[in-house]
Design an enzyme around this catalytic site. Structure first.
Site, mmCIF file in Angstrom:
data_model
loop_
_atom_site.group_PDB
_atom_site.id
_atom_site.type_symbol
_atom_site.label_atom_id
_atom_site.label_comp_id
_atom_site.label_asym_id
_atom_site.label_seq_id
_atom_site.Cartn_x
_atom_site.Cartn_y
_atom_site.Cartn_z
ATOM 1 N N LYS A 1 0.612 -1.020 0.302
ATOM 2 C CA LYS A 1 -0.307 0.109 0.149
ATOM 3 C C LYS A 1 0.485 1.255 0.155
ATOM 4 C CE LYS A 1 -1.741 3.128 1.411
ATOM 5 N NZ LYS A 1 -1.998 4.049 1.555
ATOM 6 N N GLU B 1 9.503 2.413 11.147
ATOM 7 C CA GLU B 1 10.184 3.337 10.520
ATOM 8 C C GLU B 1 9.935 4.664 10.684
ATOM 9 O OE1 GLU B 1 13.818 1.628 10.470
ATOM 10 O OE2 GLU B 1 12.907 -0.006 11.313
ATOM 11 N N CYS C 1 13.966 11.027 6.573
ATOM 12 C CA CYS C 1 13.498 10.516 7.851
ATOM 13 C C CYS C 1 14.934 11.898 8.343
ATOM 14 C CB CYS C 1 13.089 9.429 7.994
ATOM 15 S SG CYS C 1 14.776 8.279 6.989
ATOM 16 N N GLU D 1 8.353 16.807 14.858
ATOM 17 C CA GLU D 1 9.238 16.665 13.361
ATOM 18 C C GLU D 1 8.892 17.423 12.249
ATOM 19 O OE1 GLU D 1 8.225 13.118 11.055
ATOM 20 O OE2 GLU D 1 10.535 12.888 10.488
HETATM 21 P P1 NAD Z 1 2.224 8.694 7.027
HETATM 22 O O1 NAD Z 1 2.713 7.498 8.319
HETATM 23 O O2 NAD Z 1 0.953 9.721 6.695
HETATM 24 O O3 NAD Z 1 2.054 7.788 5.829
HETATM 25 C C1 NAD Z 1 2.528 6.868 5.341
HETATM 26 C C2 NAD Z 1 1.781 5.177 4.905
HETATM 27 O O4 NAD Z 1 1.001 5.137 6.048
HETATM 28 C C3 NAD Z 1 0.719 5.759 3.865
HETATM 29 O O5 NAD Z 1 0.562 4.891 3.092
HETATM 30 C C4 NAD Z 1 -0.376 6.502 4.646
HETATM 31 O O6 NAD Z 1 -1.514 6.026 3.676
HETATM 32 C C5 NAD Z 1 -0.028 5.082 5.760
HETATM 33 N N1 NAD Z 1 -1.199 5.343 7.053
HETATM 34 C C6 NAD Z 1 -1.816 6.811 7.112
HETATM 35 N N2 NAD Z 1 -2.033 6.302 8.737
HETATM 36 C C7 NAD Z 1 -2.432 4.802 9.150
HETATM 37 C C8 NAD Z 1 -2.493 4.386 9.794
HETATM 38 N N3 NAD Z 1 -3.663 4.519 10.510
HETATM 39 N N4 NAD Z 1 -2.541 2.811 9.453
HETATM 40 C C9 NAD Z 1 -1.650 2.368 8.744
HETATM 41 N N5 NAD Z 1 -1.917 3.357 7.550
HETATM 42 C C10 NAD Z 1 -1.531 4.207 7.480
HETATM 43 O O7 NAD Z 1 3.854 8.878 6.242
HETATM 44 P P2 NAD Z 1 4.004 10.310 5.503
HETATM 45 O O8 NAD Z 1 3.798 11.086 5.503
HETATM 46 O O9 NAD Z 1 3.923 9.871 4.542
HETATM 47 O O10 NAD Z 1 5.668 9.595 5.653
HETATM 48 C C11 NAD Z 1 6.226 10.878 5.729
HETATM 49 C C12 NAD Z 1 6.788 10.527 7.644
HETATM 50 O O11 NAD Z 1 7.977 9.589 6.720
HETATM 51 C C13 NAD Z 1 7.606 11.107 8.229
HETATM 52 O O12 NAD Z 1 7.448 11.458 9.731
HETATM 53 C C14 NAD Z 1 9.421 10.979 8.023
HETATM 54 O O13 NAD Z 1 9.977 10.804 8.786
HETATM 55 C C15 NAD Z 1 8.923 9.202 7.957
HETATM 56 N N6 NAD Z 1 9.996 8.359 7.306
HETATM 57 C C16 NAD Z 1 10.660 7.121 8.300
HETATM 58 C C17 NAD Z 1 11.898 6.973 6.967
HETATM 59 C C18 NAD Z 1 12.696 5.595 8.250
HETATM 60 O O14 NAD Z 1 12.938 4.846 7.686
HETATM 61 N N7 NAD Z 1 12.597 5.983 9.717
HETATM 62 C C19 NAD Z 1 11.912 7.049 6.156
HETATM 63 C C20 NAD Z 1 11.005 7.606 5.417
HETATM 64 C C21 NAD Z 1 10.183 8.164 5.720
#
Ligand code: NAD
Length: 472
Positions: free
Chosen positions: A170, A242, A276, A373
């Protein structure tokens, strides 16, 4: 316009649908995307479950070979994928291309490492066979973000598939066409139903995470990660998370202020701060701070903000205006609480989701821009009186992803590495590191290895065998 399709139970659904993604450079529609219904989620997980035993039984070398062919296909389509990344989330094209190359490299690494992921023979009796062997966990839900959509997805998909799991993928609702193009390429080389693709937003991710899957591998925000952890606690699935960070960077005394400014500009502004492990807060020693701040402001003036398709662009737009509102709200709140805006910090007129590189001085621990963040091109700076003070403020965070220390003092470097409670400590280089480095994120930043050879352990369970002879 990309008409995104879902892949459910081995069949591609009709494309297009309920969601429209707009190009953050100009607001033009880029992708039309279906939102998976609960029945779609059911069917995708059921198909993946049924396909799992045959895929698990395939020889690991054959799974590796399939992944290698898929990696070749992704490499051949790298330009197309990079264009989709730039169109959907704004990253400058050259960087987008480099991140696709990184994804191809990761797929190839897992294709090679998968068949070498061996167990152990135990020292049992002369008439017994005693061993420990890895087995696939079953069905893995791979839920990914938009900020580096191909590279992040390739890691989780590659490791899950090569170890014999089936996957329901997804991708982010902000980069669905990128995820769809990637899934199309991989699926060509996999047996039917080994890979499924669901599209839609957090509600689809939540439905998938709460379903009967064996692992939920989530890269994304801390809030989503926490709700996935709760869902996994209910179902018994393993949660691999992550998540977000608020990485500190320390500028020690006696470092070259110009070099320090270049490191901070790279760490805070690359990918418009949407990494991230971006630098999210800076602690500058009083002795170095004035020259460092002046040099950092100069760095900002030299960076060119523009559309990702323009090769002269250093900083593309933010992913969308909703995210820009979040970034700008943290900046204006910090200014209202006493921070000094040295450059940037304004929302430009016109289309798109642009935001100039921003430097804030006189920041305090309580400001959201220092604690939370930001995920934007913002460098908030606090002046400190000693390395001890910098270290203790850097350590005081609800996150624990990574940290950087710029210092000429070997003892300070050693203390930083030992004392900072984060997964990765970088000394004198804001990015980089040896291949295969994988750390445990801590606290709000997640749990488990999301990268490197250790990800193969996360995607498998270990079974012990004690095989004795029947009595004669
Ligand atoms: P997000 O968590 O909003 O979305 C990521 C994914 O999770 C999407 O596919 C989204 O639809 C899904 N999602 C959202 N809410 C959900 C829920 N309640 N249950 C299941 N799935 C859900 O994050 P984003 O805005 O897409 O990405 C940015 C974030 O990702 C930042 O916080 C960044 O630091 C983090 N990030 C972390 C790493 C790492 O390796 N630690 C790497 C890249 C990005």
């Amino acid at each position: 316009m990309y008409e995104v399709e879902q892949l459910i139970d081995g069949a591609w659904s009709p494309g297009g649908g309920d969601l429209t993604v707009r190009d953050p450079a100009d607001g033009q529609p880029v992708s039309r995307v279906p939102v998976a219904s609960p029945a779609d989620v059911d069917a995708a997980v059921k198909g993946a479950r049924e396909a799992a035993p045959a895929w698990a039984r395939m020889a690991p070398a054959d799974r590796g070979a399939a992944l290698r062919r898929a990696a070749d296909a992704v490499e051949s389509a790298a330009d197309r994928l990079a264009e989709a990344i730039t169109a959907e989330m704004g990253k400058p094209l050259e960087g987008a291309r480099a991140s696709v190359d990184a994804g191809v490299g990761t797929l190839r690494q897992y294709a090679e490492l998968g068949p070498l992921h061996r167990g152990a023979a135990l020292a049992g009796g002369a008439d017994t066979v005693d061993l420990m062997a890895h087995e696939p966990r079953g069905v893995v839900a791979v839920i990914t973000p938009w900020n580096d959509p191909v590279a992040v997805s390739c890691g989780l998909l590659g490791a899950a598939l090569v170890t014999g799991n089936t996957v329901v993928y997804k991708p982010s609702e902000r980069t669905p066409a990128t995820g769809w193009l990637l899934a199309r390429l991989l699926n060509e080389y996999l047996p039917a139903r080994v890979l499924s693709l669901l599209t839609g937003g957090g509600e689809v991710g939540a439905a998938l995470a709460g379903h009967e899957v064996d692992v939920v591998a989530h890269v994304g925000s801390t809030a989503a990660g926490r709700s996935i952890a709760a869902a996994c606690a209910r179902t018994g699935a393993k949660a691999l998370l992550e998540n977000g960070g608020s990485d500190p960077l320390i500028v020690d005394e006696n470092v070259d202020p110009q070099w320090a400014a270049e490191q901070v500009a790279l760490g805070a502004f690359a990918n418009s701060g949407q990494i991230c492990v971006a630098v999210e807060r800076v602690y500058a020693h009083r002795a170095t701070a004035p020259q460092f701040l002046a040099a950092l402001v100069q760095e900002c003036h030299e960076l060119r903000v523009g559309p990702g398709r323009d090769p002269r662009t250093d900083l593309g737009p933010l992913v969308d205006r909703r995210h820009r509102d979040h970034v700008h709200a943290q900046v204006t709140e910090a200014v209202s609480e006493g921070a000094r805006l040295l450059c940037g910090g304004t929302v430009p007129e016109g289309p798109g989701a642009y935001y100039a590189p921003t430097v804030l001085a006189d920041c305090t621990d309580e400001m959201a821009v220092m604690r939370e963040e930001t995920f934007g091109p913002v460098a908030p700076v606090m002046v400190v009186n000693s390395f001890d003070e910098a270290l203790s403020r850097a350590a005081d965070s609800p996150y624990g992803l990574a940290a950087t220390v710029l210092t000429a003092d070997w003892e300070h470097a050693q203390r930083a590495w030992r004392e900072l409670p984060v997964g990765t400590v970088k000394v004198n280089a804001v990015f980089g590191g040896a291949p295969g480095g994988a750390a445990h994120p801590r606290r709000g930043s997640g749990q488990g290895f999301g990268y490197g050879p250790e990800l193969l352990d996360e995607m498998t369970v270990v079974k012990v065998g004690h095989l004795a002879q029947p009595p004669h």
